[in-house]
Design a protein around this motif. Structure first.
Motif, short mmCIF file in Angstrom:
data_model
loop_
_atom_site.label_atom_id
_atom_site.label_comp_id
_atom_site.label_asym_id
_atom_site.label_seq_id
_atom_site.Cartn_x
_atom_site.Cartn_y
_atom_site.Cartn_z
N ALA A 77 -89.66 74.62 54.68
CA ALA A 77 -89.35 74.10 56.13
C ALA A 77 -87.82 74.82 56.77
N VAL A 78 -87.59 75.07 55.91
CA VAL A 78 -86.17 75.44 56.45
C VAL A 78 -85.74 76.19 57.76
N PRO A 79 -86.45 77.39 58.35
CA PRO A 79 -86.47 77.70 59.38
C PRO A 79 -86.85 77.17 60.67
N GLY A 80 -87.23 75.14 60.51
CA GLY A 80 -87.45 74.65 61.55
C GLY A 80 -86.30 73.94 61.58
N HIS A 81 -85.22 73.71 60.62
CA HIS A 81 -84.64 72.38 60.94
C HIS A 81 -82.95 72.79 61.73
N LEU A 82 -82.94 71.99 62.14
CA LEU A 82 -81.57 71.91 62.46
C LEU A 82 -80.37 73.00 62.17
N ALA A 83 -79.65 72.68 60.50
CA ALA A 83 -79.32 72.67 59.86
C ALA A 83 -79.93 72.12 58.36
N VAL A 84 -79.16 72.74 57.22
CA VAL A 84 -79.52 72.52 55.84
C VAL A 84 -77.96 71.74 55.50
N MET A 85 -78.18 70.53 54.87
CA MET A 85 -76.02 70.20 54.12
C MET A 85 -76.45 70.32 53.27
N PHE A 86 -75.48 70.77 52.62
CA PHE A 86 -75.52 70.78 50.86
C PHE A 86 -74.13 70.17 50.52
N VAL A 87 -75.03 68.87 49.22
CA VAL A 87 -73.48 67.51 49.11
C VAL A 87 -72.99 68.32 47.92
N SER A 88 -73.28 69.57 47.70
CA SER A 88 -71.83 70.31 46.48
C SER A 88 -72.53 71.69 46.20
N ALA A 89 -71.53 72.66 45.70
CA ALA A 89 -71.39 74.00 45.51
C ALA A 89 -72.98 74.00 44.11
N ASN A 90 -73.55 72.24 43.81
CA ASN A 90 -74.50 73.05 42.59
C ASN A 90 -75.70 73.01 43.84
N ALA A 91 -75.57 71.36 44.92
CA ALA A 91 -76.99 71.76 45.54
C ALA A 91 -77.20 72.94 46.21
N VAL A 92 -75.95 74.02 46.75
CA VAL A 92 -76.29 75.68 47.02
C VAL A 92 -76.88 76.76 45.95
N ALA A 140 -81.24 66.35 73.10
CA ALA A 140 -80.59 65.89 74.41
C ALA A 140 -81.52 67.20 74.91
N GLY A 141 -81.59 68.16 74.01
CA GLY A 141 -82.34 69.78 74.57
C GLY A 141 -83.39 70.11 74.53
N GLY A 142 -84.69 69.32 74.12
CA GLY A 142 -85.84 69.86 73.80
C GLY A 142 -86.61 68.58 73.86
N PRO A 143 -87.77 68.67 73.56
CA PRO A 143 -88.84 67.75 73.59
C PRO A 143 -89.48 66.97 72.01
N SER A 144 -89.28 68.04 71.00
CA SER A 144 -89.74 67.44 69.84
C SER A 144 -88.30 67.09 68.90
N GLN A 145 -89.10 66.35 68.06
CA GLN A 145 -87.04 65.97 67.39
C GLN A 145 -86.73 66.69 66.50
N PRO A 146 -85.45 66.68 67.00
CA PRO A 146 -84.26 68.22 65.74
C PRO A 146 -84.67 67.55 64.31
N SER A 147 -84.62 67.72 63.34
CA SER A 147 -84.38 67.10 61.82
C SER A 147 -83.36 68.37 61.37
N VAL A 148 -82.91 67.19 60.25
CA VAL A 148 -81.57 67.56 58.83
C VAL A 148 -82.38 67.55 57.62
N LEU A 149 -81.77 68.98 56.74
CA LEU A 149 -82.74 68.67 55.20
C LEU A 149 -81.37 68.72 54.65
N ILE A 150 -81.07 67.54 54.28
CA ILE A 150 -80.19 67.14 53.37
C ILE A 150 -80.49 67.69 51.63
N VAL A 151 -79.77 68.32 51.27
CA VAL A 151 -79.67 69.10 49.60
C VAL A 151 -78.89 68.63 48.71
N ARG A 152 -79.62 67.61 47.72
CA ARG A 152 -78.52 66.81 47.07
C ARG A 152 -78.74 66.52 45.34
#
Length: 274
Positions: free
Chosen positions: A62-77, A144-156
């Motif tokens: 599902a990563v390609p469809g996210h606005l962003a992937v947020m990583f909480v730490s280097a270990n998460a990466v 504001a720019g699109g009809p669909s709801q953007p999403s963010v994945l938080i990796v922790r």
């Protein structure tokens, strides 16, 4: 650069006990020592792989469809990137991090530099608030720019019971802005089993003028779980964030000083306090 080990217990005029997870503790201690701060490492958070990492492969799809992937730490990466299914291309979405260590891990893993949002290495704090200041405008434009709801994945990470580690502040900001927030657990954070030599180091370092460096209040909790009868009123702690400093004070540490999160400024601050 060789670091002092837990079995090398000759007292020093002053020293810093670095409590970050093992890999990060060594890197941080070497960097501080290079700047004139004597250190010993005592990792108080143990990082382990998930017992069933298959779910991460599903998160990757599902990563390609996210606005962003947020990583909480280097270990998460590291753990998330290691789980990338074979043949799946590198993401084209943005990656968010709260500090230079996580950003460096993203670059080392091959995430395009132009797609990484992270506070400047000289920022006064590396936290969710600093990251939000960088990405808030982009988030609002996406909503504001699109009809669909953007999403963010938080990796922790999560604790051994599966409870998520870390704060929910950023998730609340994103949801309030209109984004969908998803969570991916990439690793396990747990209390280490201290060796007899490490327990000796603990009991010496809380009374000999050593400074305990905490970049996580979880590490301080693990210390008290391992050694519940420590004379904290005699102990000195350094905190990299006001929230951590407050929790240390509430736990009974006799001296608590706030130091910058960045390495260079942190080293100078520690030397001025010693």
């Amino acid at each position: 650069m060789a670091l002092a080990s837990a079995s090398s217990l000759a007292p020093a005029p002053w020293r810093v006990i670095v409590t970050r997870p093992g890999r990060e503790a060594v890197v941080w201690a070497e960097a501080l020592q290079a700047r004139g701060v004597p250190c010993e490492t005592l990792p108080l958070i143990e990082i382990a792989a998930l017992p069933e990492p298959e779910a991460l492969a599903q998160d990757w799809q599902a990563v390609p469809g996210h606005l962003a992937v947020m990583f909480v730490s280097a270990n998460a990466v590291r753990f998330f990137m290691a789980a990338r299914p074979a043949g799946l291309p590198m993401p084209s979405c943005r990656a968010w991090s709260t500090g230079p260590g996580t950003r460096a891990a993203l670059l080392a893993a091959g995430w395009p530099e132009g797609l990484i949002d992270s506070p400047d290495e000289h920022a006064p704090q590396f936290d969710s608030e600093a990251l939000w200041a960088l990405v808030a405008q982009r988030v609002q434009a996406a909503v504001a720019g699109g009809p669909s709801q953007p999403s963010v994945l938080i990796v922790r990470g999560a604790d051994p019971r599966g409870q998520l580690a870390g704060r929910d502040w950023l998730s609340l900001q994103l949801e309030s802005a209109g984004l969908k927030v998803l969570q991916a657990v990439a690793y396990v954070r747990q209390a280490p089993a201290l060796t007899p030599a490490q327990q000796i180091l603990v009991r010496q370092a809380v009374v000999d003028g050593s400074a305990w460096l905490f970049s996580s209040s979880e590490a301080a909790q693990h210390l008290l779980q391992a050694c519940p009868d420590l004379p904290l009123a005699q102990a000195w702690a350094l905190a990299t964030h006001p929230r951590i400093a407050l929790r240390l004070q509430q736990s009974g540490w006799g001296r608590v000083d706030l130091v910058p999160a960045g390495l260079a400024a942190q080293a100078e601050s520690i030397k001025s306090l010693a």
